[in-house]
Design an enzyme around this catalytic site. Structure first.
Site, PDB file in Angstrom:
ATOM      1  N   ASP A 181      30.607  49.343  32.992  1.00 53.66           N
ATOM      2  CA  ASP A 181      29.464  49.902  32.271  1.00 53.66           C
ATOM      3  C   ASP A 181      29.884  51.132  31.454  1.00 53.66           C
ATOM      4  O   ASP A 181      30.797  51.855  31.840  1.00 53.66           O
ATOM      5  CB  ASP A 181      28.387  50.292  33.296  1.00 53.66           C
ATOM      6  CG  ASP A 181      27.023  50.436  32.659  1.00 53.66           C
ATOM      7  OD1 ASP A 181      26.869  50.140  31.458  1.00 53.66           O
ATOM      8  OD2 ASP A 181      26.091  50.858  33.371  1.00 53.66           O
TER       9      ASP A 181
ATOM     10  N   HIS B 214      32.866  47.978  23.263  1.00 51.73           N
ATOM     11  CA  HIS B 214      33.216  46.725  23.950  1.00 51.73           C
ATOM     12  C   HIS B 214      34.670  46.351  23.657  1.00 51.73           C
ATOM     13  O   HIS B 214      35.383  45.860  24.526  1.00 51.73           O
ATOM     14  CB  HIS B 214      32.283  45.589  23.512  1.00 51.73           C
ATOM     15  CG  HIS B 214      30.841  45.839  23.868  1.00 51.73           C
ATOM     16  ND1 HIS B 214      30.458  46.292  25.111  1.00 51.73           N
ATOM     17  CD2 HIS B 214      29.689  45.697  23.148  1.00 51.73           C
ATOM     18  CE1 HIS B 214      29.134  46.426  25.141  1.00 51.73           C
ATOM     19  NE2 HIS B 214      28.643  46.072  23.962  1.00 51.73           N
TER      20      HIS B 214
ATOM     21  N   LEU C 143      46.709  36.468  41.048  1.00 53.33           N
ATOM     22  CA  LEU C 143      45.330  36.979  40.976  1.00 53.33           C
ATOM     23  C   LEU C 143      44.381  35.976  40.311  1.00 53.33           C
ATOM     24  O   LEU C 143      44.729  35.372  39.294  1.00 53.33           O
ATOM     25  CB  LEU C 143      45.339  38.269  40.148  1.00 53.33           C
ATOM     26  CG  LEU C 143      43.964  38.860  39.861  1.00 53.33           C
ATOM     27  CD1 LEU C 143      43.555  39.813  40.976  1.00 53.33           C
ATOM     28  CD2 LEU C 143      43.947  39.621  38.544  1.00 53.33           C
TER      29      LEU C 143
END
Ligand code: FPP
Length: 258
Positions: free
Chosen positions: A38, A55, A149
Site C-alpha cells: 500500500d 505503481h 519460491l
C-alpha cells in the site's frame, strides 16, 4: 569535502545486508509471507507525479522483495496486487494496473525462471483483460516445474467473495452426496479456498501506515503475525523486509495455547 563525507556516511559496507540475511537464516523463516503493498498513490503524490508512477515504482520493489524472499527460503510470497474493490478506481489507473503484470513479467520472467521461482495467481479471472491473463498464464506455464519460491499474485481477489464461493461449493457437494456435512471441518473447508495448495501465511506485512485487512485472506490470516509499517510500498527496501522478518522471529507464537 562535506559531500564526500556525507556520501561516505551513507555508504554501507556491501556485506551488511548479506550478513544480516545469514543471521536471519539461522532462525525459523516464515513459510508463507503475504503483503498488502500500500502507499503507491501517496508516494507519487508526494513527488507531484501521477499515481501510476507510484505503481511503476512499486513494481521494482516487487522484484527486489521476491529475490530476497527466495534467498531467505520463504516458500510462498503472496502479493495483493489488485482487489475486487479496486475496479472503483479511475479508468486510466485500472488500465495501468492491468498492464503491470505484463510489464513486470515481460521484464523479469527470465530472471524468475533462472531463480527457480514459480509464478501463481489467485483471484477471479472473469473480469481480467485477456492481455493480463495471457501474461500470467505464460508465466505460470513457463515456471510450473520450478520448485523455489512460489510468487502468488492476488489479482482481482476478494476474501469475502472467496469464502462465499467456498460455502456455495460445499453446499453443492453436500447436496450431490460428494461430501457429508459431518465431514466439514476447518481443514476440509480450507481445501475449497483459492489457497488450497498452500500453507496459511505466517506473516502479513502491510505498508503505508494503514492498519486494516481490506478484505485480504480473512480466513487464512487467522493465526498470522501482523507487521504494519509506515513506509510507503515504493520505499519498502530490502532492509525493511528483513526488519519485518526479524520482527516475526522475535514473536512468540502460541496458536491459542500458553
Ligand atoms: C495500493 O496502493 C497498491 C495497489 C492497489 C497496487 C499494487 C501494485 C503494485 C505494487 C505494482 C506491482 C504489481 C505487479 C502485478 C507486479 P494505493 O494506490 O492504494 O496507494 P495509496 O493508498 O497511497 O493511494
Amino acid at each position: 569535502m562535506l559531500n564526500r563525507i556525507k556520501r561516505w556516511k551513507n555508504q554501507k559496507p556491501a556485506s551488511t545486508l548479506r550478513d544480516r540475511v545469514e543471521q536471519i537464516k539461522k532462525l525459523p523463516i516464515p513459510e508463507h509471507v503475504a503483503i498488502i503493498m500500500d502507499g503507491n498513490g501517496r508516494w507519487a503524490k508526494k513527488r507531484a507525479l501521477p499515481r501510476i508512477a507510484g505503481h511503476h515504482e512499486g513494481m521494482k520493489v516487487v522484484r527486489k522483495t521476491t529475490k530476497l524472499a527466495n534467498e531467505l527460503g520463504v516458500k510462498t510470497l503472496t502479493l495483493y496486487a489488485f482487489s475486487t474493490e479496486n475496479w472503483k478506481r479511475p479508468k486510466n489507473e485500472v488500465e495501468y494496473l492491468m498492464k503491470l503484470p505484463e510489464e513486470f513479467l515481460g521484464t523479469f520472467l527470465p530472471e524468475l525462471i533462472e531463480e527457480n521461482v514459480q509464478v501463481k495467481m489467485m483471484g477471479y479471472k472473469e473480469r481480467l483483460p485477456v492481455h493480463t491473463l495471457r501474461a500470467i498464464q505464460k508465466a505460470m506455464d513457463d515456471t510450473k516445474d520450478n520448485n523455489g519460491l512460489v510468487l502468488n499474485f492476488a489479482l482481482n481477489y476478494g476474501s469475502r467473495a472467496e469464502i462465499l464461493d467456498a460455502v456455495k461449493r460445499v453446499l453443492n457437494d453436500c447436496q450431490s452426496g460428494i461430501m457429508e456435512i459431518d465431514q466439514l471441518n476447518e481443514s476440509a473447508f480450507s481445501s475449497y479456498l483459492m489457497t488450497s495448495d498452500m500453507a496459511d501465511p505466517d506473516l502479513l506485512i502491510r505498508t503505508s501506515g494503514e492498519i486494516r485487512l481490506s478484505n485480504f485472506m480473512l480466513w487464512q490470516l487467522a493465526y498470522s503475525e501482523f507487521w504494519f509499517t509506515d513506509v510507503l510500498w515504493p520505499d519498502f527496501s530490502e532492509e525493511h523486509f528483513l526488519e519485518a522478518i526479524e520482527g516475526f522471529q522475535s514473536r512468540q507464537r502460541r496458536f491459542g495455547g500458553i
